[in-house]
Enzyme design. Structure first.
Site, short mmCIF file in Angstrom:
data_model
loop_
_atom_site.label_atom_id
_atom_site.label_comp_id
_atom_site.label_asym_id
_atom_site.label_seq_id
_atom_site.Cartn_x
_atom_site.Cartn_y
_atom_site.Cartn_z
N ASP A 162 143.32 -51.30 7.83
CA ASP A 162 143.26 -51.95 6.58
C ASP A 162 144.77 -52.35 6.15
OD1 ASP A 162 143.72 -49.21 6.49
OD2 ASP A 162 143.61 -49.18 4.22
N GLU A 206 142.98 -46.19 5.08
CA GLU A 206 144.36 -45.64 5.04
C GLU A 206 144.84 -45.91 3.67
OE1 GLU A 206 148.42 -44.20 5.27
OE2 GLU A 206 147.93 -46.21 5.04
N1 LIG Z 1 152.41 -46.54 6.60
C1 LIG Z 1 151.66 -45.38 5.78
C2 LIG Z 1 151.25 -45.80 4.41
O1 LIG Z 1 151.87 -47.08 4.03
N2 LIG Z 1 150.80 -44.93 3.85
C3 LIG Z 1 150.45 -45.00 2.33
C4 LIG Z 1 149.57 -44.23 1.91
C5 LIG Z 1 148.85 -44.41 0.66
C6 LIG Z 1 148.58 -43.14 0.03
N3 LIG Z 1 148.04 -43.75 -1.29
C7 LIG Z 1 147.94 -45.14 -1.22
N4 LIG Z 1 148.55 -45.34 -0.10
C8 LIG Z 1 151.70 -44.86 1.38
O2 LIG Z 1 151.63 -45.31 0.26
O3 LIG Z 1 152.46 -43.94 1.89
ZN ZN Z 2 150.62 -47.62 7.55
ZN ZN Z 3 151.00 -48.68 4.32
#
Ligand SMILES: NCC(=O)N[C@@H](Cc1c[nH]cn1)C(=O)O
Ligand code: ZN
Ligand code: ZN
Length: 481
Positions: free
Chosen positions: A100, A167
């Site tokens: 995603d 994710e």
């Molecule tokens: N590449 C990892 C990433 O971008 N993780 C997101 C996960 C997240 C948590 N809440 C919304 N997205 C990040 O923002 O760290």
């Molecule tokens: Zn990511």
């Molecule tokens: Zn991300």
């Protein structure tokens, strides 16, 4: 174990085909945070499953149930599992990634259509949402499978895959699935896993590859202020009623100061200050203020001290204000008093902080501060999602294998970094499987993940594919315990 030359040659000669595959993936706008794109996240799961299948991977789509988003009940996208190799004499590596992406619109300020891969012939940059986060790295693993299948070469390790489609929106449903699956013991899809490898972050700079042994956790909040039964005319009701937006701005301005200090009592204080030895660690990293300025696109660092800047990202919590739902934001001068507004902010967490010990402080503080306003509006504070921070032992054989692979592919030793972002499932794997987790980034620090004009350099995609393959060979060279 030296990486076979035919694998490395295959990666070079199939570069254009690999880029074509990344273009196909970027064209699927698999935005997990937007209900209107949920079917695209499902399409992306099918695309990925068919890619794995064609290279001999046994696959399974796992139904993760339903959830509610924006008041709508939605089916969660499936987790895509894969399994290839069952040789007891080989190590087994579990690979995680996500298919995603964050939302993106041309009107956000992109120079290219975000859901179309645009190659800049001069720089070799591949622009498109998800190119670096995380479709490029996920397809890097697919490229490795493609090479071995086409060359009819056995893989040096057994591989298990776990790819998810939520994710970017809190990994809903995944933890429950992993915990239930691990309980199955010998029958579990994850049985026999020796280590986990995740390629879903970035080098610190644009020059030095990195191995990452820490992530910040996250707690994401929504604070809703409601008042009138409907939007009101400011000429008719201005200075007659309590305005939700005024209350919300007052609250949001009390969360963090312009220097980045978190104003919620007890939150910053939870984290012990660094000693001289730890400060030295940050001073020695290959990073300059200019690196931040280049990746941020402006000279806006909070300090001129490199160690403080790096600690801000790697070992300190941070609070960011993200947006206000329900506020007027369009062109023109609409004279509205919005009836209900929701402020969104998140705190990146570091040990010993967890959503469990930070959330109560945040909720109580907002309620107390709201009470001080003497407003007749109402407030509701909600934690939208959260994840704990993670720090790993980087003196493990998996990190040693990645170190050797990095030296072989890039002719230089990697930086050892802690990442400021969050991948909540990392800790779930570490705790549930009791094995080491390695973060092996493919992209550079200036890739602009989550931002406009996200890109992946062609060289990072191609050398990164070699790195992922070489890592497996280096792991394969080690003895199975
Ligand atoms: N590449 C990892 C990433 O971008 N993780 C997101 C996960 C997240 C948590 N809440 C919304 N997205 C990040 O923002 O760290
Ligand atoms: Zn990511
Ligand atoms: Zn991300």
């Amino acid at each position: 174990m030296a990486t076979p030359l035919d694998f490395l040659d295959f990666v070079d000669t199939n570069k254009d085909r690999f880029i074509q595959r990344l273009a196909q993936a970027v064209e699927i706008p698999s935005v997990s945070g937007d209900p209107a794109h949920r079917h695209d996240v499902f399409r992306m799961a099918s695309f990925l499953e068919s890619q794995l299948k064609q290279y001999g991977v046994e696959t399974k789509l796992v139904d993760l149930g339903t959830h509610t988003m924006e008041g709508e009940s939605l089916k969660l996208p499936p987790a895509v599992l894969g399994r290839i190799g069952d040789d007891k004499s080989k190590k087994t590596i579990l690979i995680y990634g996500h298919f995603d992406v964050q939302p993106a619109q041309l009107s956000d300020g992109w120079d290219f259509p975000p859901f179309q891969l645009t190659r800049d012939e001069k720089t070799g940059r591949l622009y498109g949402r998800g190119s670096s986060d995380d479709k490029g790295p996920v397809l890097g693993w697919v490229n490795v499978l493609d090479a071995h299948h086409t060359l009819k070469k056995p893989l040096p390790v057994n591989i298990r895959f776990c790819f998810e489609g939520m994710e970017e929106t809190g990994s809903e449903g995944l933890d429950e699935f992993i915990l239930a699956e691990v309980k199955k013991g010998k029958d579990s899809w994850f049985d026999g896993v020796d280590a986990v490898c995740i390629s879903d972050n970035y080098w610190l700079n644009t020059r030095t590859p990195a191995l990452t042994y820490g992530l910040r956790g996250i707690s994401y909040y929504k604070v809703v202020v409601s008042g009138p039964a409907r939007d009101l005319h400011s000429g008719v009701f201005g200075r007659m009623v309590h305005e939700p937006m005024t209350d919300l701005i007052a609250l949001m301005s009390k969360l963090v100061d312009p220097k980045g200090n978190i104003l919620i009592p007890g939150v910053d204080e939870m984290v012990p200050p660094p000693d001289e030895e730890e400060r030295k660690l940050y001073r020695n990293l290959d990073y300059t203020l200019e690196d931040v300025e280049v990746s941020a696109g402006a000279k806006i660092t909070l300090s001129d001290d490199k160690a403080s800047i790096l600690m801000g990202r790697m070992r300190s919590p941070s609070l960011s204000l993200h947006g206000i739902e329900g506020a007027f934001y369009g062109a023109g001068g609409k004279t509205v008093i919005p009836a209900k507004v929701a402020g969104k902010f998140s705190i990146r967490l570091v040990p010993p902080q967890t959503p469990g010990n930070v959330d109560p402080l945040v909720i109580k503080y907002l309620q107390d501060e709201f009470a001080k306003l003497g407003s007749k509006n109402t407030i509701n504070v909600e934690n939208m999602h959260g994840g704990k921070p993670w720090v790993e032992d980087y003196k493990h054989w998996s990190y040693e294998a990645a170190h050797r692979a990095t030296e072989a592919v890039y002719n230089q030793a990697p930086d050892y970094t802690r990442e400021g972002g969050s991948i909540p499932v990392t800790l779930t794997f570490a705790e549930a499987l009791g094995v080491n987790v390695l973060l092996l980034p493919m992209g550079r620090g200036d890739d602009g993940a989550h931002s406009t004009n996200e890109k992946l350099d062609t060289s990072n995609f191609i050398q990164g594919t070699k790195l992922l393959g070489s890592y497996l060979y280096e792991v394969g060279a080690g003895k199975k315990a």
